[in-house]
Write a protein that holds these residues in place. Structure first.
Motif, PDB file in Angstrom:
ATOM      1  N   UNK A 109      54.181  36.571  19.500  1.00 50.48           N
ATOM      2  CA  UNK A 109      54.703  37.483  20.665  1.00 50.48           C
ATOM      3  C   UNK A 109      53.123  37.575  21.056  1.00 50.48           C
ATOM      4  N   UNK A 110      52.634  37.045  22.352  1.00 50.15           N
ATOM      5  CA  UNK A 110      51.839  37.247  23.642  1.00 50.15           C
ATOM      6  C   UNK A 110      52.033  37.729  24.885  1.00 50.15           C
ATOM      7  N   UNK A 111      51.522  39.212  24.309  1.00 49.10           N
ATOM      8  CA  UNK A 111      51.529  40.344  25.999  1.00 49.10           C
ATOM      9  C   UNK A 111      50.822  39.907  27.420  1.00 49.10           C
ATOM     10  N   UNK A 112      52.089  40.411  28.240  1.00 45.56           N
ATOM     11  CA  UNK A 112      51.513  39.975  29.278  1.00 45.56           C
ATOM     12  C   UNK A 112      50.164  40.622  29.891  1.00 45.56           C
ATOM     13  N   UNK A 113      50.116  41.484  29.900  1.00 47.12           N
ATOM     14  CA  UNK A 113      49.009  42.117  29.924  1.00 47.12           C
ATOM     15  C   UNK A 113      47.544  42.630  29.085  1.00 47.12           C
ATOM     16  N   UNK A 114      46.526  42.935  29.185  1.00 48.91           N
ATOM     17  CA  UNK A 114      45.567  43.663  27.840  1.00 48.91           C
ATOM     18  C   UNK A 114      44.894  42.104  27.090  1.00 48.91           C
ATOM     19  N   UNK A 115      44.695  43.040  25.921  1.00 46.95           N
ATOM     20  CA  UNK A 115      44.952  41.649  24.615  1.00 46.95           C
ATOM     21  C   UNK A 115      45.886  41.342  24.604  1.00 46.95           C
ATOM     22  N   UNK A 116      45.818  39.731  24.255  1.00 47.38           N
ATOM     23  CA  UNK A 116      47.474  38.735  24.684  1.00 47.38           C
ATOM     24  C   UNK A 116      48.070  39.273  22.976  1.00 47.38           C
ATOM     25  N   UNK A 117      47.020  39.705  21.849  1.00 45.38           N
ATOM     26  CA  UNK A 117      47.765  40.551  20.927  1.00 45.38           C
ATOM     27  C   UNK A 117      48.188  41.161  20.184  1.00 45.38           C
ATOM     28  N   UNK A 118      48.669  41.727  20.484  1.00 44.83           N
ATOM     29  CA  UNK A 118      48.142  43.674  19.446  1.00 44.83           C
ATOM     30  C   UNK A 118      46.959  43.343  18.315  1.00 44.83           C
ATOM     31  N   UNK A 119      46.072  44.442  18.775  1.00 43.63           N
ATOM     32  CA  UNK A 119      45.154  44.385  17.579  1.00 43.63           C
ATOM     33  C   UNK A 119      44.546  43.412  17.536  1.00 43.63           C
ATOM     34  N   UNK A 120      44.270  42.471  18.668  1.00 43.77           N
ATOM     35  CA  UNK A 120      43.592  41.083  17.985  1.00 43.77           C
ATOM     36  C   UNK A 120      41.780  41.766  18.382  1.00 43.77           C
ATOM     37  N   UNK A 121      41.678  42.149  19.284  1.00 43.41           N
ATOM     38  CA  UNK A 121      40.197  42.824  19.735  1.00 43.41           C
ATOM     39  C   UNK A 121      39.481  43.299  18.967  1.00 43.41           C
ATOM     40  N   UNK A 122      37.918  42.752  18.401  1.00 41.21           N
ATOM     41  CA  UNK A 122      37.501  43.286  17.763  1.00 41.21           C
ATOM     42  C   UNK A 122      36.709  44.746  17.848  1.00 41.21           C
ATOM     43  N   UNK A 123      36.222  45.355  17.195  1.00 44.23           N
ATOM     44  CA  UNK A 123      36.726  47.034  16.685  1.00 44.23           C
ATOM     45  C   UNK A 123      34.942  46.986  17.931  1.00 44.23           C
ATOM     46  N   UNK A 124      34.817  48.022  18.661  1.00 42.09           N
ATOM     47  CA  UNK A 124      32.954  48.379  19.566  1.00 42.09           C
ATOM     48  C   UNK A 124      32.723  48.612  18.647  1.00 42.09           C
ATOM     49  N   UNK A 125      31.343  47.717  19.030  1.00 40.83           N
ATOM     50  CA  UNK A 125      29.876  47.687  17.990  1.00 40.83           C
ATOM     51  C   UNK A 125      29.678  46.152  16.472  1.00 40.83           C
ATOM     52  N   UNK A 126      30.864  45.615  16.324  1.00 36.89           N
ATOM     53  CA  UNK A 126      31.113  45.321  15.307  1.00 36.89           C
ATOM     54  C   UNK A 126      30.692  44.179  15.906  1.00 36.89           C
ATOM     55  N   UNK A 127      29.829  43.266  15.541  1.00 35.81           N
ATOM     56  CA  UNK A 127      29.280  41.733  16.235  1.00 35.81           C
ATOM     57  C   UNK A 127      30.316  40.628  15.153  1.00 35.81           C
ATOM     58  N   UNK A 128      30.269  39.590  15.796  1.00 32.06           N
ATOM     59  CA  UNK A 128      30.838  38.275  14.981  1.00 32.06           C
ATOM     60  C   UNK A 128      30.459  38.121  14.196  1.00 32.06           C
ATOM     61  N   UNK A 129      28.733  38.293  13.865  1.00 37.56           N
ATOM     62  CA  UNK A 129      28.686  37.568  12.346  1.00 37.56           C
ATOM     63  C   UNK A 129      28.907  38.943  11.401  1.00 37.56           C
ATOM     64  N   UNK A 130      28.904  39.774  11.422  1.00 39.38           N
ATOM     65  CA  UNK A 130      29.226  41.176  10.910  1.00 39.38           C
ATOM     66  C   UNK A 130      30.909  40.961  10.066  1.00 39.38           C
ATOM     67  N   UNK A 131      31.585  40.836  11.345  1.00 37.64           N
ATOM     68  CA  UNK A 131      32.883  40.508  11.164  1.00 37.64           C
ATOM     69  C   UNK A 131      32.904  39.178  10.021  1.00 37.64           C
TER      70      UNK A 131
END
Length: 481
Positions: free
Chosen positions: A218-240
């Motif tokens: 399910x894609x959400x109509x507003x905000x992050x498209x999928x619940x809990x999909x966004x990375x935590x603040x301060x976590x780089x793509x390389x570290x993830x």
């Protein structure tokens, strides 16, 4: 050296200095192997069709509540002749409708004007001025028989092939049969009405007894498209990425000890998919770069059409990205925001049709101008039809009751033979005439148009070979090119 002394693969990877890197390499190599062999063990790997078909993707438009067929796609002048009077004859019918017809009732003629459109001469009501421009691309199916008069079971029946909870949805079966066309997105995506959920909620896009990887996302109509999909603040793509590699290694060790657990496999696959989706999903949902004339084509410049217009525009973008099946839901439960018009069917149809007519027309036009309609199957559905009568006397704003004997659907795109018709209803639009068309026949036709043999798309569950069409459906060859 004794060959028996060599460590096995698991021991080697666990002891090796670069074991995690080796796993990453093996994953890349496995991707190449699956791409060339269609490995069924990878739920997201693209699979070969059983026979050639144009359609690679499917967009399923589900209108929650029960669309009134005699006020939309079936011209029945007899109803106007009988308006306010009982039906002139009682057709052979059973169940709840038989009981209703045994009591006093009055016929309700359509308050809308009908006209013929296109070379096919298709009758449409004046509630669909935009869709009427595409009738020669549409194939209509009339008089479809569902197994239940009530919203809950019938909504499940049309979406899963069974009126009981626990069966996989149409999109799950298609994803199971064909895999995904984009390894950075789920193979099956759902965009529901932003006002709320349909009857049965997530059960209509459930994977049922199929592996969990085939459920709709399910894609959400507003905000992050999928619940809990966004990375935590301060976590780089390389570290993830490093954390994901370590987690994947641990998960695979865990899975090895518990082989054959499809839900565990799906959850492990979901971690990696979610990582890839963090980049692609937000880009797909961001329609700000779409040209204004394209947004206007879908009705995004109008408050009435903007909500469903956005759903349809996103469906086109998902098709472009390779998502195999997209379910769009219009209507909320059995509220005034659904098509369930027991009272004031005129006002309800004016409101509902105004919300979807231009967006659906825009979707068909946009797919066609981009050369995507040939490879996209578009299906319009609801869970039931409506009655041509109401019990009791005439009221100021009459409505219509449930009717499981006369559902109307249409299809377009791919190998659909535009301008054609399968099935018909009687002069009252009360029930189908001729050979009965069951929901399983429609499902068999959808699978066929996606290049899938209904007999070969099966899964053993509880000691029985299960499939979408249950005992088997009749392919409606009248609508297949």
């Amino acid at each position: 050296m004794n060959p028996n002394a060599w460590p096995n693969r698991r021991e080697f990877l666990s002891r090796a200095w670069n074991g995690i890197g080796a796993i990453g390499l093996s994953g890349l190599l496995a991707d190449e192997l699956r791409a060339s062999t269609g490995n069924k063990f990878d739920p997201f790997a693209a699979q070969l069709t059983h026979f050639p078909r144009k359609a690679k993707n499917c967009i399923f438009l589900f209108m929650q509540g029960g669309v009134s067929q005699m006020d939309s796609f079936e011209h029945k002048p007899k109803l106007r002749e009988l308006h306010g009077k009982p039906l002139s004859r009682i057709p052979e019918i059973s169940g709840e409708l038989q009981g209703r017809l045994s009591f006093p009732h009055v016929t309700i003629g359509s308050p809308f004007e009908f006209a013929q459109h296109g070379q096919s001469g298709r009758w449409l009501s004046d509630r669909f001025p935009h869709l009427s421009q595409h009738v020669d691309d549409l194939a209509f199916i009339h008089g479809i028989k569902t197994d239940n008069q009530n919203h809950g079971p019938s909504t499940l029946h049309v979406n899963t092939g069974s009126q009981f909870p626990g069966s996989p949805s149409v999109g799950s079966w298609i994803s199971y049969g064909l895999g995904s066309g984009n390894r950075n997105m789920p193979g099956y995506v759902v965009i529901q009405d932003p006002r709320g959920a349909p009857v049965n909620g997530a059960a209509i896009w459930s994977n049922g007894f199929l592996p969990a990887a085939y459920q709709g996302t399910l894609l959400r109509p507003t905000g992050t498209p999928i619940l809990n999909l966004a990375s935590p603040k301060g976590v780089s793509r390389q570290r993830q990425r490093r954390e994901m590699d370590a987690l994947q290694w641990l998960n695979q060790r865990h899975l090895t000890r518990r082989g054959g657990d499809s839900e565990l496999e799906a959850r492990i696959s979901a971690y990696e998919l979610a990582f890839r989706m963090q980049t692609e999903a937000p880009e797909l949902m961001d329609i700000s770069n779409e040209p204004e004339h394209v947004k206007n084509l879908y009705g995004l410049d109008n408050g009435t059409t903007s909500a469903f217009g956005r759903q349809c525009l996103l469906a086109r973008r998902l098709v472009e990205s390779g998502v195999r099946h997209t379910l769009l839901v219009h209507g909320v439960q059995i509220s005034s925001s659904s098509w369930d018009d027991h009272g004031n069917v005129k006002g309800g149809m004016i409101r509902h049709c105004a919300e979807v007519d231009k967006p659906v027309s825009g979707l068909l036009a946009d797919l066609k101008q981009r050369g995507l309609l040939d490879e996209t199957l578009v299906v319009w559905a609801s869970e039931m039809g409506r009655t041509p009568f109401k019990n009791g006397g005439m009221s100021g704003n009459p409505g219509r009751e449930h009717n499981s004997w006369a559902l109307t659907m249409w299809m377009a795109g791919g190998d659909v033979k535009g301008g054609t018709t399968a099935g018909a209803t009687d002069e009252f639009s009360l029930r189908g005439i001729g050979e009965t068309i069951h929901v399983r026949d429609v499902h068999a036709t959808i699978l066929d148009l996606m290049g899938l043999n209904q007999e070969n798309v099966n899964f053993k569950h509880a000691g029985r070979i299960r499939k979408l069409t249950d005992i088997g459906g009749r392919i409606l060859k009248e609508v297949v090119a």
